[in-house]
Design a protein around this motif. Structure first.
Motif, short mmCIF file in Angstrom:
data_model
loop_
_atom_site.label_atom_id
_atom_site.label_comp_id
_atom_site.label_asym_id
_atom_site.label_seq_id
_atom_site.Cartn_x
_atom_site.Cartn_y
_atom_site.Cartn_z
N THR A 1 3.12 11.53 -20.75
CA THR A 1 2.89 10.11 -21.03
C THR A 1 3.99 9.47 -21.87
OG1 THR A 1 1.50 10.76 -22.90
CG2 THR A 1 0.39 10.29 -20.82
N ALA A 2 4.78 10.28 -22.58
CA ALA A 2 5.88 9.70 -23.35
C ALA A 2 6.94 9.09 -22.43
CB ALA A 2 6.51 10.77 -24.23
N ARG A 3 7.00 9.58 -21.21
CA ARG A 3 8.00 9.09 -20.25
C ARG A 3 7.39 8.23 -19.15
NH1 ARG A 3 11.29 13.22 -16.32
NH2 ARG A 3 12.47 11.68 -15.10
N ALA A 4 6.12 8.47 -18.84
CA ALA A 4 5.49 7.80 -17.71
C ALA A 4 4.24 7.02 -18.13
CB ALA A 4 5.11 8.83 -16.63
N HIS A 5 4.22 5.75 -17.81
CA HIS A 5 3.05 4.90 -18.03
C HIS A 5 2.42 4.66 -16.67
CE1 HIS A 5 0.59 1.61 -19.69
NE2 HIS A 5 0.89 0.97 -18.58
N LEU A 6 1.23 5.20 -16.45
CA LEU A 6 0.52 5.09 -15.18
C LEU A 6 -0.82 4.43 -15.43
CD1 LEU A 6 1.28 8.74 -13.93
CD2 LEU A 6 2.64 6.67 -13.53
N ALA A 7 -0.98 3.21 -14.97
CA ALA A 7 -2.15 2.41 -15.35
C ALA A 7 -2.93 1.96 -14.13
CB ALA A 7 -1.72 1.19 -16.17
N ALA A 8 -4.25 2.13 -14.20
CA ALA A 8 -5.15 1.58 -13.18
C ALA A 8 -5.57 0.18 -13.66
CB ALA A 8 -6.37 2.47 -13.01
N TYR A 9 -5.02 -0.85 -13.04
CA TYR A 9 -5.29 -2.21 -13.48
C TYR A 9 -6.62 -2.75 -12.96
CZ TYR A 9 -0.98 -3.54 -15.92
OH TYR A 9 0.02 -3.67 -16.84
N TRP A 10 -7.18 -2.09 -11.92
CA TRP A 10 -8.48 -2.52 -11.40
C TRP A 10 -9.03 -1.42 -10.51
CZ3 TRP A 10 -9.24 -3.93 -6.04
CH2 TRP A 10 -8.07 -3.86 -5.26
N GLU B 1 -4.20 -0.33 -8.19
CA GLU B 1 -5.64 -0.04 -8.10
C GLU B 1 -5.89 1.45 -8.37
OE1 GLU B 1 -9.37 1.19 -6.59
OE2 GLU B 1 -7.50 1.71 -5.56
N ARG B 2 -7.04 1.76 -8.97
CA ARG B 2 -7.31 3.11 -9.48
C ARG B 2 -7.16 4.19 -8.40
NH1 ARG B 2 -9.45 4.82 -14.03
NH2 ARG B 2 -10.02 2.67 -14.59
N ALA B 3 -7.80 4.02 -7.25
CA ALA B 3 -7.74 5.06 -6.21
C ALA B 3 -6.33 5.20 -5.64
CB ALA B 3 -8.73 4.74 -5.09
N ARG B 4 -5.61 4.08 -5.54
CA ARG B 4 -4.25 4.12 -5.01
C ARG B 4 -3.27 4.69 -6.03
NH1 ARG B 4 -3.96 -1.98 -2.98
NH2 ARG B 4 -1.73 -1.59 -3.30
N LEU B 5 -3.63 4.66 -7.31
CA LEU B 5 -2.79 5.26 -8.34
C LEU B 5 -2.91 6.78 -8.36
CD1 LEU B 5 -0.93 4.52 -10.84
CD2 LEU B 5 -3.01 4.76 -12.22
N ALA B 6 -4.05 7.30 -7.89
CA ALA B 6 -4.34 8.73 -8.00
C ALA B 6 -3.23 9.63 -7.44
CB ALA B 6 -5.68 9.05 -7.34
N PRO B 7 -2.69 9.37 -6.23
CA PRO B 7 -1.62 10.26 -5.75
C PRO B 7 -0.36 10.20 -6.60
CG PRO B 7 -1.93 8.40 -4.25
CD PRO B 7 -3.09 8.38 -5.20
N LEU B 8 -0.07 9.05 -7.19
CA LEU B 8 1.08 8.94 -8.07
C LEU B 8 0.88 9.75 -9.34
CD1 LEU B 8 1.85 5.14 -7.60
CD2 LEU B 8 3.40 7.03 -7.03
N LYS B 9 -0.34 9.68 -9.89
CA LYS B 9 -0.64 10.49 -11.07
C LYS B 9 -0.50 11.98 -10.76
CE LYS B 9 -3.64 7.85 -14.14
NZ LYS B 9 -4.95 7.80 -14.82
N GLY C 1 0.80 -1.22 0.00
CA GLY C 1 0.00 0.00 0.00
C GLY C 1 0.82 1.26 0.00
N GLY C 2 2.06 1.21 -0.51
CA GLY C 2 2.96 2.35 -0.40
C GLY C 2 2.91 3.34 -1.53
N GLU C 3 1.82 3.35 -2.30
CA GLU C 3 1.73 4.28 -3.42
C GLU C 3 1.80 5.74 -2.97
OE1 GLU C 3 -0.73 0.61 -4.68
OE2 GLU C 3 -0.32 1.74 -2.84
N ALA C 4 1.07 6.08 -1.89
CA ALA C 4 1.05 7.47 -1.42
C ALA C 4 2.42 7.90 -0.91
CB ALA C 4 -0.01 7.65 -0.34
N ALA C 5 3.13 7.00 -0.24
CA ALA C 5 4.46 7.34 0.27
C ALA C 5 5.43 7.59 -0.88
CB ALA C 5 4.97 6.21 1.17
#
Length: 342
Positions: free
Chosen positions: A331-340, A312-320, A288-292
């Motif tokens: 996006t040319a440098r960063a691929h950020l995907a919500a897998y579920w 997971e989509r909500a946990r990806l949000a702070p990274l985005k 669960g360390g996405e926010a950190a």
């Protein structure tokens, strides 16, 4: 005006009621969102080039617009057709283009093939490795690492598989015969020997988990793709994901050159999935360390030339927010995907 040769496989759909300005705006927006290579032709055509040289776009028709898709592989043409159809349905509900087709109605789609279960092995506490055998697997042995398993419901007739319709689209069985089509990663493949392996994260309520746990050798499955999921490659990598992304992370580490450096963050509950070892890529486990990680990136930035994160989509949000908004990395440098989604 273009100067390069056209990809050899093509499909078109005439939409006389759709103004070119409308589809032009959609293509430009998609290019900006996905970091695609955008081209324009004297205000009368607009198209995007994808990695590998495939393309989709539109041009002015006698009235309205003409959509087109061009690819270098026949099966990829149908895969991209379905992706474009899905995007159009999201933005222009009710629009249903009739595509020209290279296939006879009633035939299996060219991006679909049948395979059989060869065996299932537990490789970690929460992962099963499913080996499939078939004679048409070469198209999955490339940099596009994802595909879809196509599973029949219990009791479905043996003929209940997708077929090409009169409008060039795939017609899928409906009702009680509807097929389950989850996306997975090709973990290992030997097309010459006729097999591929995919790793399945075992979790409560997962229909594919139940299928894999009980599947007998010889059970028929369908495969569509490949579709999406380009390998993360670069001299310096920032990788991360939860359990749903572990197989893709493994592929990225495996493909990394000997001089590649970087870090790989495992956000899942466990870290016993068998990742390959790489001397230059440090693997850390932070459930669960996405926010950190997002907070660290805001403070320190990153010099990674390729960022690949999926969770997971909500946990990806702070990274985005940290990567795209605060650091301004596109996006040319960063691929950020919500897998579920939870």
């Amino acid at each position: 005006m273009r100067h390069d040769p056209l990809p050899p496989f093509q499909t078109e759909a005439a939409l006389p009621e759709l103004p070119f300005a409308t589809v032009d705006a959609l293509i430009r927006a998609e290019a900006a969102e996905q970091g695609l290579d955008l081209h324009v032709g004297h205000g009368r055509s607009t198209w995007c080039k994808l990695p590998g040289g495939d393309e989709f776009g539109a041009r002015m028709g006698p009235t309205g617009s003409i959509l087109y898709i061009r690819t270098h592989a026949r099966d990829r043409l149908h895969e991209l057709l379905e992706a474009v159809d899905h995007h159009l349905a999201q933005h222009l509900p009710g629009l249903r283009p009739a595509w020209s087709s290279l296939d006879e109605p009633g035939a299996h789609p060219p991006n679909f093939s049948l395979a059989q279960v060869a065996g299932v092995t537990r490789i970690a506490a929460d992962f099963l490795r499913l080996r499939l055998e078939g004679g048409d697997l070469a198209r999955f042995a490339h940099d596009l690492i994802h595909f879809r398993l196509v599973l029949q419901p219990p009791g479905a007739p043996a003929s209940a598989w997708p077929a090409i319709g009169q409008d060039g689209r795939t017609v899928w069985p409906k009702g009680a015969a509807a097929l389950h089509r989850p996306a997975y990663t090709v973990r290992h493949i030997d097309p010459g020997a006729g097999w591929l392996e995919t790793d399945i994260f075992v979790h409560d309520g997962g229909r594919t988990c139940g299928f894999a746990a009980a599947a007998a050798a010889g059970t028929a499955v369908g495969l569509t793709g490949p579709g999406g999921g380009v390998l993360a490659q670069g001299r310096s990598l920032l990788l991360g994901g939860d359990e749903t992304a572990y197989p893709a992370l493994a592929r990225a580490i495996e493909a990394a050159g000997p001089d590649t450096t970087g870090e790989c963050h495992l956000f899942g509950v466990r870290a016993d999935y068998p990742l390959p070892r790489h001397p230059g890529i440090h693997v850390s486990h932070a459930p669960g360390g996405e926010a950190a990680l997002a907070d660290r990136l805001r403070r320190e930035g990153t010099d990674a030339d390729r960022i690949w994160l999926a969770t997971e989509r909500a946990r990806l949000a702070p990274l985005k927010a940290a990567i795209a908004d605060d650091l301004g990395i596109g996006t040319a440098r960063a691929h950020l995907a919500a897998y579920w989604s939870a």
